[in-house]
Write an enzyme that holds these catalytic residues in place. Structure first.
Site, PDB file in Angstrom:
ATOM      1  N   CYS A 191       0.828  -1.208   0.000  1.00  0.00           N
ATOM      2  CA  CYS A 191       0.000   0.000   0.000  1.00  0.00           C
ATOM      3  C   CYS A 191       0.865   1.261   0.000  1.00  0.00           C
ATOM      4  O   CYS A 191       1.723   1.422   0.864  1.00  0.00           O
ATOM      5  CB  CYS A 191      -0.917  -0.009   1.224  1.00  0.00           C
ATOM      6  SG  CYS A 191      -1.710   1.590   1.531  1.00  0.00           S
ATOM      7  N   CYS A 233       0.699   3.313   3.452  1.00  0.00           N
ATOM      8  CA  CYS A 233       1.138   2.790   4.750  1.00  0.00           C
ATOM      9  C   CYS A 233       2.507   3.390   5.123  1.00  0.00           C
ATOM     10  O   CYS A 233       3.318   3.691   4.245  1.00  0.00           O
ATOM     11  CB  CYS A 233       1.209   1.262   4.715  1.00  0.00           C
ATOM     12  SG  CYS A 233      -0.390   0.466   5.011  1.00  0.00           S
ATOM     13  N   HIS A 254      -3.915   0.679   8.148  1.00  0.00           N
ATOM     14  CA  HIS A 254      -4.490   0.347   6.841  1.00  0.00           C
ATOM     15  C   HIS A 254      -5.922  -0.179   6.976  1.00  0.00           C
ATOM     16  O   HIS A 254      -6.725  -0.077   6.048  1.00  0.00           O
ATOM     17  CB  HIS A 254      -3.607  -0.728   6.189  1.00  0.00           C
ATOM     18  CG  HIS A 254      -3.965  -1.055   4.773  1.00  0.00           C
ATOM     19  ND1 HIS A 254      -3.690  -0.215   3.718  1.00  0.00           N
ATOM     20  CD2 HIS A 254      -4.596  -2.141   4.220  1.00  0.00           C
ATOM     21  CE1 HIS A 254      -4.118  -0.766   2.583  1.00  0.00           C
ATOM     22  NE2 HIS A 254      -4.669  -1.932   2.866  1.00  0.00           N
ATOM     23  N   ASN A 309     -13.495  10.104  -1.167  1.00  0.00           N
ATOM     24  CA  ASN A 309     -14.213   9.040  -1.862  1.00  0.00           C
ATOM     25  C   ASN A 309     -14.005   7.781  -1.053  1.00  0.00           C
ATOM     26  O   ASN A 309     -12.877   7.316  -0.922  1.00  0.00           O
ATOM     27  CB  ASN A 309     -13.664   8.825  -3.275  1.00  0.00           C
ATOM     28  CG  ASN A 309     -13.953   9.989  -4.193  1.00  0.00           C
ATOM     29  OD1 ASN A 309     -15.012  10.614  -4.097  1.00  0.00           O
ATOM     30  ND2 ASN A 309     -13.024  10.292  -5.086  1.00  0.00           N
ATOM     31  N   SER A 341      -9.414   4.146  -5.125  1.00  0.00           N
ATOM     32  CA  SER A 341      -8.543   3.110  -5.666  1.00  0.00           C
ATOM     33  C   SER A 341      -7.632   2.488  -4.604  1.00  0.00           C
ATOM     34  O   SER A 341      -6.834   1.621  -4.916  1.00  0.00           O
ATOM     35  CB  SER A 341      -7.718   3.673  -6.832  1.00  0.00           C
ATOM     36  OG  SER A 341      -7.043   4.841  -6.437  1.00  0.00           O
ATOM     37  N   HIS A 375      -6.864   2.090   2.058  1.00  0.00           N
ATOM     38  CA  HIS A 375      -6.256   2.785   3.194  1.00  0.00           C
ATOM     39  C   HIS A 375      -7.055   4.075   3.433  1.00  0.00           C
ATOM     40  O   HIS A 375      -7.290   4.829   2.484  1.00  0.00           O
ATOM     41  CB  HIS A 375      -4.785   3.103   2.890  1.00  0.00           C
ATOM     42  CG  HIS A 375      -4.003   3.512   4.100  1.00  0.00           C
ATOM     43  ND1 HIS A 375      -2.982   2.764   4.632  1.00  0.00           N
ATOM     44  CD2 HIS A 375      -4.128   4.586   4.920  1.00  0.00           C
ATOM     45  CE1 HIS A 375      -2.493   3.366   5.705  1.00  0.00           C
ATOM     46  NE2 HIS A 375      -3.183   4.478   5.892  1.00  0.00           N
ATOM     47  N   HIS A 426      -8.302   7.483   3.527  1.00  0.00           N
ATOM     48  CA  HIS A 426      -7.712   8.745   3.077  1.00  0.00           C
ATOM     49  C   HIS A 426      -8.730   9.611   2.362  1.00  0.00           C
ATOM     50  O   HIS A 426      -9.763   9.123   1.900  1.00  0.00           O
ATOM     51  CB  HIS A 426      -6.522   8.487   2.141  1.00  0.00           C
ATOM     52  CG  HIS A 426      -6.911   8.018   0.768  1.00  0.00           C
ATOM     53  ND1 HIS A 426      -7.369   6.747   0.506  1.00  0.00           N
ATOM     54  CD2 HIS A 426      -6.932   8.658  -0.428  1.00  0.00           C
ATOM     55  CE1 HIS A 426      -7.636   6.619  -0.777  1.00  0.00           C
ATOM     56  NE2 HIS A 426      -7.401   7.765  -1.374  1.00  0.00           N
ATOM     57  N   GLN A 481      -8.921  13.585  -0.040  1.00  0.00           N
ATOM     58  CA  GLN A 481      -8.148  14.391  -0.976  1.00  0.00           C
ATOM     59  C   GLN A 481      -8.483  15.870  -0.796  1.00  0.00           C
ATOM     60  O   GLN A 481      -9.510  16.220  -0.232  1.00  0.00           O
ATOM     61  CB  GLN A 481      -8.476  13.996  -2.422  1.00  0.00           C
ATOM     62  CG  GLN A 481      -8.244  12.539  -2.748  1.00  0.00           C
ATOM     63  CD  GLN A 481      -8.350  12.266  -4.246  1.00  0.00           C
ATOM     64  OE1 GLN A 481      -7.724  12.939  -5.051  1.00  0.00           O
ATOM     65  NE2 GLN A 481      -9.141  11.270  -4.605  1.00  0.00           N
TER      66      GLN A 481
HETATM   67  O1  LIG Z   1      -7.845  10.542  -7.417  1.00  0.00           O
HETATM   68  P1  LIG Z   1      -8.305   9.125  -7.434  1.00  0.00           P
HETATM   69  O2  LIG Z   1      -8.723   8.611  -6.082  1.00  0.00           O
HETATM   70  O3  LIG Z   1      -7.355   8.194  -8.148  1.00  0.00           O
HETATM   71  O4  LIG Z   1      -9.635   9.132  -8.361  1.00  0.00           O
HETATM   72  C1  LIG Z   1     -10.963   9.187  -7.912  1.00  0.00           C
HETATM   73  O5  LIG Z   1     -11.335  10.476  -7.436  1.00  0.00           O
HETATM   74  C2  LIG Z   1     -11.266  11.550  -8.374  1.00  0.00           C
HETATM   75  C3  LIG Z   1     -11.830  12.802  -7.721  1.00  0.00           C
HETATM   76  O6  LIG Z   1     -13.188  12.687  -7.381  1.00  0.00           O
HETATM   77  C4  LIG Z   1     -12.006  11.225  -9.678  1.00  0.00           C
HETATM   78  O7  LIG Z   1     -11.698  12.203 -10.643  1.00  0.00           O
HETATM   79  C5  LIG Z   1     -11.630   9.844 -10.230  1.00  0.00           C
HETATM   80  O8  LIG Z   1     -12.462   9.536 -11.340  1.00  0.00           O
HETATM   81  C6  LIG Z   1     -11.802   8.797  -9.117  1.00  0.00           C
HETATM   82  O9  LIG Z   1     -11.442   7.514  -9.593  1.00  0.00           O
END
Ligand SMILES: O=P(O)(O)O[C@H]1O[C@H](CO)[C@@H](O)[C@H](O)[C@H]1O
Ligand SMILES: O=P(O)(O)O[C@H]1O[C@H](CO)[C@@H](O)[C@H](O)[C@H]1O
Lengths: 350, 350
Positions: free
Chosen positions: A52, A55, A115, A155, A163, A166, A168, A170
């Site tokens: 990961c 981690c 994790h 997300n 993806s 873990h 997190h 953004q």
């Molecule tokens: O940045 P990540 O986690 O790879 O990507 C994820 O979040 C982003 C922000 O909402 C999106 O644009 C991507 O389509 C989604 O897969």
């Protein structure tokens, strides 16, 4: 002739924050479902995963090695959608092809070195540390005068495009004011100008008086299903005090925000006894844009699930081409969420 | 210092039809994907499925039995989101809780008696029969003065919430003008008032001159990736003649529409050699709403896939809370679609 009832009959509701309408079809849950059934990702992750990139001590895509952190941590996304060094440029070809360059940055915020945990499984103290990191990032990112909006979000779950399991979130900071912020900006500004109070202060008073859509509360925050909710179990956290951004919170408010985040996300996990997927994020005042007294900090939760852990609501043909639509009423969803425990199902060993 | 390039650098583009902006991150496809991988539904359906409520002679949820049709057919959705007999009613509580009852109807349009085919696998003659049924339905539904908009659309593929693989679309007719139509209405009206030509006539001239985003054309229609496309392989079919709705087409135009629908959907299937999922639908003039000379009929295709048959673009956290975002340029997508054959991969037996 029957009387019109919001519990029974198709109707539209107005989103006071965006100015958009949503179509509500309360009777439509009766339809049988033979469509796509989601597979759940395994929920037995190790506390540390050597593969990961989030981690402690592991190597990331750009070659950097994560420190042995013991709390939340932040770094610039190795595959950022926004970049700081974008050259200036723009196009306007007869008002038909219009484009402009965009500057910004994308940050990754690890919530915990562990994790295997998610937000509702952290302690209030640990969530407080996440909020303090959000504040620090907000302060740091707004120091760049090219930045005008800072979107803090998470997300959660594969189904929401996450993806890496873990825990997190953004932060995307951009030179333009994004679409949804622009809409909320106009509506809040008009209300504040006319009434001298924030739109969400007036809305919150209304909801507290009615008690129909409240999910959970504490001294400083309220979590509710908004009257115009689009996603089946959509909620919103609103600060009781009119605060324009995350930097405006007192120490008590930071503690209370951690508390309500834990309570709300625990209820979500307890709804279907799974790690509940959603996209969530704060909306707050734009930065480097002059005085924004009309902004009232709040946080949206958009969870995709509708019927069960494996059947989601599809926002597709009609919703994309014409108008968002929901199949249960916000009041029905609020009642279900209100009925759940604030003790996480994984901790409930009785 | 480098020069700004739309092929390389993050930028925003303006959607002239809606007035919204989209964030484009051309460089972002380089990121590795460890997220959700879609499972493909089996693609070996029988020509007739006794369990399918859309196959000829079978029983539907409401007990009705389908006739032994040999072409396309229509009936009212047994689990409609909109109902004709909704009582009137509305609410406006201090401008904070605003709602109104909604009348309408939802129709299901079977494209073919054959359970195993999809639009690109029908002949041009068979697709023409579908278009004539859309016209008939449009005429019939607009006869009700309570109806103001008729949304003709298709959800194709499990991933787009389609719950039955038998080839079919839907029509939702509503008393309100839906959100997306309202946006396109304003923008087209303003352009027509100012220039005396439809917005899409001017846009089409521009695109035909540039030839950068065109996918395929015939005498009466053009299929292109719009300059402001949001979904990776989003396209739009535009009629060369300024026609306000589907009833305005000549017999030749109906044939040409069938032809371009077959060509475009065949290219889609040939992109990843699968039955390509999308939500698609027409946008056209509202009905029972007075003269609408500014409307220019067109059809949008919103496909979810990004990298391959199993990896889609997630419109999640940032997109839901802030601004839609795409990872490849519209020009790159148009070039890929343009390079594909118009002979369907299943018919290609060389
Ligand atoms: O940045 P990540 O986690 O790879 O990507 C994820 O979040 C982003 C922000 O909402 C999106 O644009 C991507 O389509 C989604 O897969
Ligand atoms: O009517 P269906 O095919 O059962 O349902 C599908 O299309 C509808 C219209 O876009 C959506 O509201 C549903 O979420 C989707 O599952």
């Amino acid at each position: 002739t029957t009387d019109f009832s919001f519990r029974e009959h198709p109707h539209t509701r107005f989103n006071i924050l965006t100015g958009d309408w949503i179509l509500v079809s309360p009777h439509r849950t009766k339809r049988p479902w033979q469509g796509k059934v989601e597979t759940l990702p395994p929920d037995n992750r190790p506390a540390y995963d050597p593969a990961c990139y989030l981690c402690p001590g592991n190597r990331r895509a750009d070659g950097a090695v994560n420190p042995q952190f013991d709390g939340p941590f932040a770094f610039t996304n190795d595959f950022a959608a926004l970049l700081a060094d974008t050259p200036d440029g723009s196009l306007n070809d007869d008002g038909l092809l219009i484009a402009a360059s965009e500057k910004g940055t994308c940050r990754v915020i690890g919530f915990s070195p562990r994790h295997d945990l998610t937000l509702p499984q952290l302690t209030v103290e640990e969530i407080k540390a996440v909020i303090r990191l959000w504040q620090e990032e907000f302060r740091m990112l707004s120091a760049d005068p090219a930045i005008h909006y800072i979107q803090i979000f998470e997300n959660k779950g594969e189904i929401m495009g996450c993806s890496n399991p873990h825990p997190h979130g953004q932060i995307w900071a951009s030179s333009h004011i994004p679409l949804e912020i622009d809409k909320e900006n106009r509506r809040q500004e008009a209300h504040f100008r006319e009434k001298g109070r924030s739109l969400l202060s007036d809305y919150l008073d209304k909801e507290m008086a009615l008690q129909e859509r409240i999910v959970t509360t504490n001294e400083h925050f309220v979590a509710l299903v908004p009257f115009w909710a689009t996603w089946p179990y959509e909620t919103m956290i609103i600060s009781r005090r009119h605060v324009t951004d995350v930097l405006g919170f007192t120490a008590d408010e930071v503690t209370a925000l951690a508390d309500i985040l834990k309570k709300l996300t625990t209820r979500y996990d307890n709804l279907f006894n799974i790690s509940f997927p959603y996209s969530a994020g704060m909306h707050q005042a734009p930065v480097n844009s002059g005085d924004q007294p009309h902004w009232h900090w709040h946080m949206h939760f958009y969870p995709p699930l509708l019927r069960s852990a494996t059947v989601k609501k599809f926002m597709v043909g009609y919703e994309m081409l014409a108008n968002p639509q929901r199949d249960v009423t916000p009041e029905w969803a609020a009642e279900r969420l209100r009925g759940l425990s604030e003790l996480h199902y994984k901790e409930n060993t009785n």
